[in-house]
Structures are given as structure tokens and as C-alpha cells.
Design a protein around this motif. Structure first.
Motif, PDB file in Angstrom:
ATOM      1  N   THR A 177      -7.601  -0.347  -0.180  1.00 51.76           N
ATOM      2  CA  THR A 177      -6.399  -0.142  -0.986  1.00 51.76           C
ATOM      3  C   THR A 177      -6.334   1.233  -1.622  1.00 51.76           C
ATOM      4  OG1 THR A 177      -5.028  -1.066  -2.736  1.00 51.76           O
ATOM      5  CG2 THR A 177      -7.405  -1.073  -3.130  1.00 51.76           C
ATOM      6  N   GLU A 179       0.841  -1.200   0.000  1.00 57.01           N
ATOM      7  CA  GLU A 179       0.000   0.000   0.000  1.00 57.01           C
ATOM      8  C   GLU A 179       0.876   1.249   0.000  1.00 57.01           C
ATOM      9  OE1 GLU A 179      -3.219   0.370  -0.447  1.00 57.01           O
ATOM     10  OE2 GLU A 179      -3.402  -1.790  -0.701  1.00 57.01           O
ATOM     11  N   ARG A 236      -4.044  -4.092  -6.544  1.00 54.31           N
ATOM     12  CA  ARG A 236      -4.080  -4.799  -5.272  1.00 54.31           C
ATOM     13  C   ARG A 236      -4.493  -6.247  -5.554  1.00 54.31           C
ATOM     14  NH1 ARG A 236      -3.785  -4.122   0.680  1.00 54.31           N
ATOM     15  NH2 ARG A 236      -4.977  -5.879   1.464  1.00 54.31           N
TER      16      ARG A 236
END
Ligand SMILES: [Mg+2]
Length: 260
Positions: free
Chosen positions: A234, A208, A228
Motif C-alpha cells: 500500500t 491505492e 489501507r
């Protein structure tokens, strides 16, 4: 199953750029998470598509992992021209010298080792992974309360020492004495390569940070493509369900770039 239209379009736009960096996390992105970290293996077609991408002109491929460089190399079988970034950016495969720790960092590791012996005794079932610049406490496979207790204890242990950077992950916490971060490492590599655009995929907290770093990097934000893998909140632009769908993304990229 075909990729979602938005992702497929984004892959085509990305693949049309002259020079690209295709980077991905390993555990949980290219390889399913397993109990014993050394039993982990990339899913079928994963490394093959990355090797094929790396053979195309204007295409650099990098694996970016929290793992130390050597096990990462062993588990993936990656060799030149694939680039490896290990230990969250503290180790880079293209640098001639390994990681150099100073006396303070070495002393700190020594202290951590002594305290982690006690921690492992207090929390049966935890495993301590030794890395060149840190130690990782693994609680995968423990009952939820035991896992939380072990990770809390490891976090408290790390917090007592100046110079220790704590990085939590999925049922792990890392205590590092030298830390770069995946985001910084990735932006730095993109800068060094002078690429037009960066692709990055990952499944965890440290990824992230890389999604955010790419979004905030003026040189690459406009052409970035971030994905992601799996569930969870996310900052990435797109999401795939699992490792297999990520391989489909690589294959689509390969086809769009004229590789196959
Ligand atoms: Mg991961």
C-alpha cells in the motif's frame, strides 16, 4: 482493542483541523466482501459514526465507490449531508443531472454487452454487473484457475475496444466507457470544498490510486490521513486489520472532534 499509537496520534492531529473531508471506500472497507454484491451490508456502527461525523461543524463525509450511485445509496442508506461518489468518480450525488453518455459511448456499451453474453457463456459462474457507464465482470466464488481465465478474457475483450478503461479489482474487472478514477474525484472534491485535510480509507487497487493522488496533491498532502483496510502492499500511511477497526478509527475521530 485500542488503535495503534501512531494511528491514534494521527487521528487526533487530523481531527483538530478546522475543516476536514472524511472519505471512505465501501466494499471491503466499510462492508465485508460478499458473493452477491447486493447482499453486502455496512458493519455495525459504520454508517452511524459517519452520520455523526457529518453532523459536526467543518466536517464533510463522502463515500467513494466503484459501485453505481443508486445501489450505493440503497446499500448504505446514505442521505444528505453525506456525499456519494459512484462509478469510480463518474457519478456524484450532488450533481443535479445523472451521468450523460455520448453516442459513441452508448454504442460502445452496446457492443460490450453483446460480447459479454458470449464471455459469460464461455466462463460459467461469472456474473456481469450493469452500471450506467460500464460493465463489471465478477469472478468471485469461482475456482482460482476459472476466475483467472474469466478475468483474463474480460481484460482482453476490453483491450480490443478503444475508449474502454479497464479497472481490475479483487476478483472483478470493470470495463468502463466513462472513467474519472477515485483519486481524481477525491482531490477535485477536496478542492471544491476548500478543506484543510482529507482522510481516505480503502482496501483495493482503485483506492491505492486515491492514496497516491492525495500524497501528490500539494494542497492536501501535508495534512492527509490515509488508511489501507486489510492486507496487501500500500501507498497509504496507516493500516487497519478490517472493517471493524476502521469503524474504531471513525469513532476515535468523532470523540476527538467533540462529537461523542
Ligand atoms: Mg473496496
Amino acid at each position: 482493542m485500542p488503535l495503534p499509537a501512531q494511528l491514534s496520534d494521527a487521528v487526533h492531529r487530523f481531527a483538530a483541523l478546522p475543516s476536514i473531508l472524511v472519505a471512505t471506500d465501501f466494499d471491503g472497507a466499510l462492508a465485508p466482501l460478499v458473493l452477491d454484491p447486493m447482499e453486502s451490508r455496512p458493519v455495525q456502527g459504520g454508517m452511524e459514526s459517519l452520520v455523526a461525523l457529518a453532523a459536526l461543524p467543518g466536517t464533510v463525509v463522502a463515500l467513494v465507490s466503484g459501485r453505481a450511485l443508486e445501489p450505493l445509496r440503497q446499500l448504505t442508506g446514505a442521505e444528505d449531508p453525506l456525499l456519494l461518489i459512484g462509478s469510480h468518480g463518474a457519478e456524484e450525488s450532488w450533481l443535479p443531472d445523472g451521468l450523460a453518455l455520448d453516442d459513441t459511448q452508448r454504442a460502445l456499451l452496446h457492443d460490450l454487452d453483446a460480447e459479454l453474453v458470449d464471455l459469460a457463456a464461455d466462463h460459467p459462474g461469472t456474473r456481469v454487473e450493469v452500471k450506467p457507464a460500464g460493465r463489471v465482470v465478477h469472478a468471485r466464488g469461482l475456482a482460482p484457475e476459472a476466475s483467472t481465465a474469466a478475468l483474463d478474457a474480460a481484460t482482453a475483450l476490453g483491450a480490443r475496444h478503444t475508449g474502454v478503461v479497464l479497472t481490475p479489482g479483487k476478483e472483478v474487472v470493470e470495463l468502463a466507457v466513462a472513467h474519472v478514477g477515485k483519486g481524481v474525484a477525491l482531490v477535485r472534491l477536496a478542492e471544491e470544498l476548500g478543506v484543510d485535510a482529507v482522510f481516505y480509507a480503502g482496501d483495493d487497487t482503485t483506492d491505492e490510486q486515491a492514496f497516491v493522488a492525495l500524497a501528490e496533491d500539494h494542497g492536501h498532502a501535508a495534512h492527509r490521513l490515509t488508511v489501507r483496510v486489510g492486507e496487501g502492499g500500500t501507498a497509504a500511511q496507516h493500516r487497519v486489520a478490517d472493517e471493524h477497526e476502521l469503524v474504531e478509527v471513525f469513532q476515535a475521530m468523532l470523540a476527538a472532534r467533540g462529537g461523542r
